[in-house]
Design a protein around this motif. Structure first.
Motif, PDB file in Angstrom:
ATOM      1  N   TYR A  93       0.847  -1.188   0.000  1.00 20.90           N
ATOM      2  CA  TYR A  93       0.000   0.000   0.000  1.00 20.90           C
ATOM      3  C   TYR A  93       0.884   1.240   0.000  1.00 20.90           C
ATOM      4  CZ  TYR A  93      -3.621  -3.278   1.257  1.00 20.90           C
ATOM      5  OH  TYR A  93      -4.487  -4.350   1.244  1.00 20.90           O
ATOM      6  N   ALA A  94       0.282   2.379  -0.354  1.00 23.80           N
ATOM      7  CA  ALA A  94       0.941   3.669  -0.222  1.00 23.80           C
ATOM      8  C   ALA A  94       0.260   4.395   0.929  1.00 23.80           C
ATOM      9  CB  ALA A  94       0.825   4.469  -1.513  1.00 23.80           C
ATOM     10  N   LEU A  95       1.062   4.986   1.813  1.00 28.26           N
ATOM     11  CA  LEU A  95       0.548   5.622   3.020  1.00 28.26           C
ATOM     12  C   LEU A  95       1.021   7.070   3.079  1.00 28.26           C
ATOM     13  CD1 LEU A  95      -0.970   5.084   5.729  1.00 28.26           C
ATOM     14  CD2 LEU A  95       1.278   4.609   6.715  1.00 28.26           C
ATOM     15  N   LEU A  96       0.076   7.991   3.273  1.00 28.66           N
ATOM     16  CA  LEU A  96       0.356   9.417   3.401  1.00 28.66           C
ATOM     17  C   LEU A  96      -0.060   9.886   4.786  1.00 28.66           C
ATOM     18  CD1 LEU A  96       0.778  12.422   2.409  1.00 28.66           C
ATOM     19  CD2 LEU A  96      -1.576  12.290   1.553  1.00 28.66           C
ATOM     20  N   PHE A  97       0.810  10.645   5.453  1.00 28.66           N
ATOM     21  CA  PHE A  97       0.490  11.303   6.723  1.00 28.66           C
ATOM     22  C   PHE A  97       0.403  12.798   6.466  1.00 28.66           C
ATOM     23  CE2 PHE A  97       2.369  14.004  10.003  1.00 28.66           C
ATOM     24  CZ  PHE A  97       1.395  13.884  10.983  1.00 28.66           C
ATOM     25  N   THR A  98      -0.611  13.473   7.034  1.00 24.59           N
ATOM     26  CA  THR A  98      -0.661  14.928   7.002  1.00 24.59           C
ATOM     27  C   THR A  98      -1.020  15.481   8.375  1.00 24.59           C
ATOM     28  OG1 THR A  98      -2.953  14.955   6.200  1.00 24.59           O
ATOM     29  CG2 THR A  98      -1.213  15.148   4.534  1.00 24.59           C
ATOM     30  N   HIS A  99      -0.492  16.661   8.667  1.00 26.75           N
ATOM     31  CA  HIS A  99      -0.811  17.406   9.888  1.00 26.75           C
ATOM     32  C   HIS A  99      -1.583  18.652   9.446  1.00 26.75           C
ATOM     33  CE1 HIS A  99       0.781  19.783  13.641  1.00 26.75           C
ATOM     34  NE2 HIS A  99      -0.521  19.555  13.689  1.00 26.75           N
ATOM     35  N   ASP A 100      -2.893  18.592   9.601  1.00 27.40           N
ATOM     36  CA  ASP A 100      -3.804  19.674   9.229  1.00 27.40           C
ATOM     37  C   ASP A 100      -3.851  20.654  10.399  1.00 27.40           C
ATOM     38  OD1 ASP A 100      -5.845  21.270   8.276  1.00 27.40           O
ATOM     39  OD2 ASP A 100      -7.410  19.769   8.575  1.00 27.40           O
ATOM     40  N   ARG A 101      -2.940  21.608  10.418  1.00 28.15           N
ATOM     41  CA  ARG A 101      -2.760  22.490  11.574  1.00 28.15           C
ATOM     42  C   ARG A 101      -3.922  23.445  11.807  1.00 28.15           C
ATOM     43  NH1 ARG A 101       1.750  25.750  10.895  1.00 28.15           N
ATOM     44  NH2 ARG A 101       1.758  26.118  13.145  1.00 28.15           N
ATOM     45  N   ASP A 102      -4.626  23.849  10.748  1.00 24.89           N
ATOM     46  CA  ASP A 102      -5.741  24.781  10.934  1.00 24.89           C
ATOM     47  C   ASP A 102      -7.098  24.080  11.033  1.00 24.89           C
ATOM     48  OD1 ASP A 102      -6.291  24.108   8.294  1.00 24.89           O
ATOM     49  OD2 ASP A 102      -5.716  26.062   7.483  1.00 24.89           O
ATOM     50  N   GLY A 103      -7.126  22.759  10.895  1.00 22.94           N
ATOM     51  CA  GLY A 103      -8.361  21.992  11.049  1.00 22.94           C
ATOM     52  C   GLY A 103      -9.384  22.206   9.956  1.00 22.94           C
ATOM     53  N   ARG A 104      -8.975  22.715   8.804  1.00 20.12           N
ATOM     54  CA  ARG A 104      -9.926  22.994   7.718  1.00 20.12           C
ATOM     55  C   ARG A 104     -10.137  21.807   6.781  1.00 20.12           C
ATOM     56  NH1 ARG A 104      -8.237  29.118   6.177  1.00 20.12           N
ATOM     57  NH2 ARG A 104      -9.136  30.074   8.029  1.00 20.12           N
ATOM     58  N   ASN A 105      -9.435  20.713   7.013  1.00 17.43           N
ATOM     59  CA  ASN A 105      -9.567  19.496   6.215  1.00 17.43           C
ATOM     60  C   ASN A 105      -9.202  19.698   4.745  1.00 17.43           C
ATOM     61  OD1 ASN A 105     -10.021  16.761   5.949  1.00 17.43           O
ATOM     62  ND2 ASN A 105     -12.162  17.045   5.381  1.00 17.43           N
ATOM     63  N   LYS A 106      -8.328  20.623   4.475  1.00 12.79           N
ATOM     64  CA  LYS A 106      -7.795  20.831   3.135  1.00 12.79           C
ATOM     65  C   LYS A 106      -6.325  21.172   3.316  1.00 12.79           C
ATOM     66  CE  LYS A 106      -8.258  23.588  -0.974  1.00 12.79           C
ATOM     67  NZ  LYS A 106      -8.944  23.235  -2.138  1.00 12.79           N
ATOM     68  N   PHE A 107      -5.450  20.511   2.559  1.00 11.67           N
ATOM     69  CA  PHE A 107      -4.021  20.706   2.747  1.00 11.67           C
ATOM     70  C   PHE A 107      -3.626  22.138   2.410  1.00 11.67           C
ATOM     71  CE2 PHE A 107       0.506  20.401   1.778  1.00 11.67           C
ATOM     72  CZ  PHE A 107       0.948  19.748   2.910  1.00 11.67           C
ATOM     73  N   ASN A 108      -3.011  22.811   3.378  1.00 14.36           N
ATOM     74  CA  ASN A 108      -2.504  24.165   3.205  1.00 14.36           C
ATOM     75  C   ASN A 108      -0.989  24.059   3.052  1.00 14.36           C
ATOM     76  OD1 ASN A 108      -1.414  26.749   3.585  1.00 14.36           O
ATOM     77  ND2 ASN A 108      -3.077  27.372   4.935  1.00 14.36           N
ATOM     78  N   PHE A 109      -0.530  24.235   1.834  1.00 14.61           N
ATOM     79  CA  PHE A 109       0.875  24.101   1.483  1.00 14.61           C
ATOM     80  C   PHE A 109       1.772  24.935   2.386  1.00 14.61           C
ATOM     81  CE2 PHE A 109       4.564  25.347  -1.077  1.00 14.61           C
ATOM     82  CZ  PHE A 109       4.978  24.126  -1.584  1.00 14.61           C
TER      83      PHE A 109
END
Length: 162
Positions: A93-109
């Motif tokens: 499988y491919a696994l991605l981790f993200t830390h959504d710091r602003d909690g908006r559920n959209k990746f903020n570059f």
């Protein structure tokens, strides 16, 4: 979200926590380090380990009957950070981790973090499939992901130790 304490007093985050604490699997247990702060939400996403499907829109993967799974959990205020995600069957499988710091559920570059099991510096280019691929057997595979954040012109990289 569920939080389950393990004998080592670490908590396993996410709705799939029982798959890791029971050691039954198949699942992936991920120790996450290098968080910029303790704000927002943490997220793991599971993709098929193919170039065509890696990081593809979840709606497209689900519509095609392909593997996609997402686990979210609030960032814990302190202590070790460990998450668990079930997989449908043993395999690659491919696994991605993200830390959504602003909690908006959209990746903020500009502010959010990301990472893969290879822990190679992400830089400015799209991650390669082999950086995210993990093998899962019948039980629980374990991995470590060090979070990376935008660090100027060099792109994404781990934060310097304080």
């Amino acid at each position: 979200m569920s939080v389950i304490a393990t004998p080592a007093t670490a908590q396993i985050l996410g709705t799939d926590a029982a798959a890791c604490t029971s050691r039954i699997g198949p699942a992936i247990q991920v120790a996450i380090t290098g968080l910029k702060d303790r704000k927002g939400d943490l997220k793991l996403e599971l993709y098929p380990a193919t170039e065509a499907d890696f990081l593809k829109d979840d709606r497209d993967l689900i519509a095609a009957g392909k593997t996609f799974r997402r686990i979210r959990a609030p960032t814990p205020a302190y202590g070790p950070t460990t998450m668990c995600i079930r997989v449908p069957r043993p395999g690659q499988y491919a696994l991605l981790f993200t830390h959504d710091r602003d909690g908006r559920n959209k990746f903020n570059f500009w502010s959010d973090g990301a990472g893969f099991a290879s822990n190679r510096k992400l830089g400015r280019s799209r991650p390669k499939l082999e950086e995210a691929t993990i093998s899962v057997g019948r039980g629980v595979a374990t991995t470590h992901i060090r979070a990376q954040y935008l660090r100027g012109f060099g792109g994404f990289g781990p934060l310097k130790a304080r």
